[in-house]
Design a protein around this motif. Structure first.
Motif, PDB file in Angstrom:
ATOM      1  N   ILE A  22       9.071  -8.992   9.955  1.00 51.35           N
ATOM      2  CA  ILE A  22       8.395  -8.613   8.721  1.00 51.35           C
ATOM      3  C   ILE A  22       7.428  -7.460   8.965  1.00 51.35           C
ATOM      4  O   ILE A  22       7.284  -6.574   8.137  1.00 51.35           O
ATOM      5  CB  ILE A  22       7.704  -9.836   8.095  1.00 51.35           C
ATOM      6  N   GLY A  23       6.772  -7.452  10.129  1.00 45.87           N
ATOM      7  CA  GLY A  23       5.865  -6.356  10.451  1.00 45.87           C
ATOM      8  C   GLY A  23       6.578  -5.021  10.559  1.00 45.87           C
ATOM      9  O   GLY A  23       6.104  -4.000  10.045  1.00 45.87           O
ATOM     10  N   ALA A  24       7.726  -5.012  11.214  1.00 49.14           N
ATOM     11  CA  ALA A  24       8.494  -3.774  11.327  1.00 49.14           C
ATOM     12  C   ALA A  24       9.051  -3.346   9.970  1.00 49.14           C
ATOM     13  O   ALA A  24       9.119  -2.152   9.667  1.00 49.14           O
ATOM     14  CB  ALA A  24       9.631  -3.953  12.322  1.00 49.14           C
ATOM     15  N   SER A  25       9.417  -4.292   9.151  1.00 49.76           N
ATOM     16  CA  SER A  25       9.899  -3.956   7.811  1.00 49.76           C
ATOM     17  C   SER A  25       8.772  -3.368   6.961  1.00 49.76           C
ATOM     18  O   SER A  25       9.021  -2.481   6.144  1.00 49.76           O
ATOM     19  CB  SER A  25      10.450  -5.200   7.120  1.00 49.76           C
ATOM     20  N   GLY A  26       7.558  -3.836   7.172  1.00 51.65           N
ATOM     21  CA  GLY A  26       6.416  -3.300   6.432  1.00 51.65           C
ATOM     22  C   GLY A  26       6.140  -1.850   6.774  1.00 51.65           C
ATOM     23  O   GLY A  26       5.799  -1.046   5.910  1.00 51.65           O
ATOM     24  N   VAL A  27       6.296  -1.503   8.037  1.00 45.24           N
ATOM     25  CA  VAL A  27       6.115  -0.107   8.450  1.00 45.24           C
ATOM     26  C   VAL A  27       7.169   0.779   7.808  1.00 45.24           C
ATOM     27  O   VAL A  27       6.869   1.862   7.300  1.00 45.24           O
ATOM     28  CB  VAL A  27       6.160   0.000   9.993  1.00 45.24           C
ATOM     29  N   LEU A  28       8.406   0.341   7.821  1.00 50.22           N
ATOM     30  CA  LEU A  28       9.490   1.114   7.211  1.00 50.22           C
ATOM     31  C   LEU A  28       9.268   1.259   5.707  1.00 50.22           C
ATOM     32  O   LEU A  28       9.426   2.352   5.152  1.00 50.22           O
ATOM     33  CB  LEU A  28      10.839   0.450   7.485  1.00 50.22           C
ATOM     34  N   LEU A  29       8.877   0.180   5.053  1.00 53.46           N
ATOM     35  CA  LEU A  29       8.649   0.230   3.611  1.00 53.46           C
ATOM     36  C   LEU A  29       7.470   1.133   3.263  1.00 53.46           C
ATOM     37  O   LEU A  29       7.512   1.861   2.271  1.00 53.46           O
ATOM     38  CB  LEU A  29       8.416  -1.177   3.070  1.00 53.46           C
ATOM     39  N   THR A  30       6.415   1.117   4.088  1.00 51.28           N
ATOM     40  CA  THR A  30       5.248   1.963   3.828  1.00 51.28           C
ATOM     41  C   THR A  30       5.615   3.441   3.892  1.00 51.28           C
ATOM     42  O   THR A  30       5.223   4.225   3.024  1.00 51.28           O
ATOM     43  CB  THR A  30       4.128   1.662   4.842  1.00 51.28           C
ATOM     44  N   THR A  31       6.373   3.837   4.899  1.00 55.13           N
ATOM     45  CA  THR A  31       6.734   5.249   5.020  1.00 55.13           C
ATOM     46  C   THR A  31       7.709   5.672   3.928  1.00 55.13           C
ATOM     47  O   THR A  31       7.648   6.807   3.451  1.00 55.13           O
ATOM     48  CB  THR A  31       7.331   5.544   6.401  1.00 55.13           C
ATOM     49  N   GLN A  32       8.594   4.791   3.505  1.00 53.58           N
ATOM     50  CA  GLN A  32       9.518   5.134   2.423  1.00 53.58           C
ATOM     51  C   GLN A  32       8.792   5.203   1.083  1.00 53.58           C
ATOM     52  O   GLN A  32       9.113   6.036   0.239  1.00 53.58           O
ATOM     53  CB  GLN A  32      10.668   4.120   2.357  1.00 53.58           C
ATOM     54  N   LEU A  33       7.820   4.334   0.899  1.00 50.09           N
ATOM     55  CA  LEU A  33       7.046   4.329  -0.341  1.00 50.09           C
ATOM     56  C   LEU A  33       6.140   5.553  -0.430  1.00 50.09           C
ATOM     57  O   LEU A  33       5.834   6.027  -1.523  1.00 50.09           O
ATOM     58  CB  LEU A  33       6.226   3.038  -0.429  1.00 50.09           C
ATOM     59  N   ALA A  34       5.725   6.085   0.715  1.00 48.73           N
ATOM     60  CA  ALA A  34       4.861   7.271   0.732  1.00 48.73           C
ATOM     61  C   ALA A  34       5.566   8.491   0.141  1.00 48.73           C
ATOM     62  O   ALA A  34       4.908   9.413  -0.346  1.00 48.73           O
ATOM     63  CB  ALA A  34       4.410   7.576   2.154  1.00 48.73           C
ATOM     64  N   ASN A  35       6.876   8.514   0.163  1.00 52.00           N
ATOM     65  CA  ASN A  35       7.627   9.641  -0.400  1.00 52.00           C
ATOM     66  C   ASN A  35       7.506   9.744  -1.913  1.00 52.00           C
ATOM     67  O   ASN A  35       7.651  10.832  -2.462  1.00 52.00           O
ATOM     68  CB  ASN A  35       9.108   9.544  -0.015  1.00 52.00           C
ATOM     69  N   ILE A  36       7.239   8.631  -2.583  1.00 52.38           N
ATOM     70  CA  ILE A  36       7.193   8.660  -4.049  1.00 52.38           C
ATOM     71  C   ILE A  36       5.788   8.444  -4.607  1.00 52.38           C
ATOM     72  O   ILE A  36       5.609   8.454  -5.817  1.00 52.38           O
ATOM     73  CB  ILE A  36       8.152   7.606  -4.646  1.00 52.38           C
ATOM     74  N   MET A  37       4.790   8.234  -3.724  1.00 51.05           N
ATOM     75  CA  MET A  37       3.422   8.006  -4.183  1.00 51.05           C
ATOM     76  C   MET A  37       2.752   9.319  -4.552  1.00 51.05           C
ATOM     77  O   MET A  37       3.019  10.352  -3.942  1.00 51.05           O
ATOM     78  CB  MET A  37       2.594   7.326  -3.091  1.00 51.05           C
ATOM     79  N   PRO A  38       1.868   9.299  -5.562  1.00 53.63           N
ATOM     80  CA  PRO A  38       1.103  10.515  -5.877  1.00 53.63           C
ATOM     81  C   PRO A  38      -0.030  10.692  -4.864  1.00 53.63           C
ATOM     82  O   PRO A  38      -0.525   9.728  -4.302  1.00 53.63           O
ATOM     83  CB  PRO A  38       0.545  10.222  -7.267  1.00 53.63           C
ATOM     84  N   GLY A  39      -0.410  11.913  -4.635  1.00 54.82           N
ATOM     85  CA  GLY A  39      -1.514  12.176  -3.721  1.00 54.82           C
ATOM     86  C   GLY A  39      -1.611  13.651  -3.399  1.00 54.82           C
ATOM     87  O   GLY A  39      -0.654  14.412  -3.579  1.00 54.82           O
ATOM     88  N   ALA A  40      -2.767  14.066  -2.899  1.00 53.85           N
ATOM     89  CA  ALA A  40      -3.010  15.473  -2.612  1.00 53.85           C
ATOM     90  C   ALA A  40      -2.250  15.950  -1.378  1.00 53.85           C
ATOM     91  O   ALA A  40      -1.869  17.113  -1.300  1.00 53.85           O
ATOM     92  CB  ALA A  40      -4.505  15.706  -2.414  1.00 53.85           C
ATOM     93  N   GLY A  41      -2.042  15.080  -0.430  1.00 53.76           N
ATOM     94  CA  GLY A  41      -1.362  15.484   0.791  1.00 53.76           C
ATOM     95  C   GLY A  41      -0.620  14.307   1.399  1.00 53.76           C
ATOM     96  O   GLY A  41      -0.654  13.186   0.875  1.00 53.76           O
ATOM     97  N   PRO A  42       0.048  14.544   2.514  1.00 53.92           N
ATOM     98  CA  PRO A  42       0.811  13.460   3.145  1.00 53.92           C
ATOM     99  C   PRO A  42      -0.059  12.283   3.589  1.00 53.92           C
ATOM    100  O   PRO A  42       0.350  11.131   3.469  1.00 53.92           O
ATOM    101  CB  PRO A  42       1.464  14.131   4.348  1.00 53.92           C
ATOM    102  N   ALA A  43      -1.261  12.573   4.092  1.00 53.05           N
ATOM    103  CA  ALA A  43      -2.134  11.485   4.543  1.00 53.05           C
ATOM    104  C   ALA A  43      -2.590  10.628   3.363  1.00 53.05           C
ATOM    105  O   ALA A  43      -2.659   9.395   3.474  1.00 53.05           O
ATOM    106  CB  ALA A  43      -3.341  12.057   5.280  1.00 53.05           C
ATOM    107  N   ALA A  44      -2.892  11.242   2.245  1.00 54.94           N
ATOM    108  CA  ALA A  44      -3.315  10.486   1.063  1.00 54.94           C
ATOM    109  C   ALA A  44      -2.173   9.638   0.520  1.00 54.94           C
ATOM    110  O   ALA A  44      -2.379   8.480   0.142  1.00 54.94           O
ATOM    111  CB  ALA A  44      -3.822  11.437  -0.019  1.00 54.94           C
TER     112      ALA A  44
END
Length: 78
Positions: A22-44
């Motif tokens: 589940i921990g490894a799946s959370g990392v994968l999901l976080t990075t995939q979700l970052a592609n569609i999240m609004p924000g000023a830059g990649p870190a945000a």
């Protein structure tokens, strides 16, 4: 609620599945979700997606805790 040998087995299973799968799946999901999240830059965007995933996990855990059984009023076997 359960005998000692079963408690140790259940604890080991939960740690291994929860921490690794589940921990490894959370990392994968976080990075995939970052592609569609609004924000000023990649870190945000990454921070917003990590916060969203954490809030979802805590909410799911809180809701799921209502279905946990309470131990009966008997002495647990050692």
């Amino acid at each position: 609620m359960y005998p000692t040998y079963l408690r140790g087995t259940g604890e080991s299973f939960a740690i291994n599945i929860g921490g690794r799968v589940i921990g490894a799946s959370g990392v994968l999901l976080t990075t995939q979700l970052a592609n569609i999240m609004p924000g000023a830059g990649p870190a945000a965007r990454l921070a917003y997606s990590a916060g969203t995933l954490a809030a979802f996990a805590y909410s799911l855990s809180l809701i799921g805790s209502f279905w946990l059984r309470e131990p009966e009023h008997t002495r647990l076997p050692d």
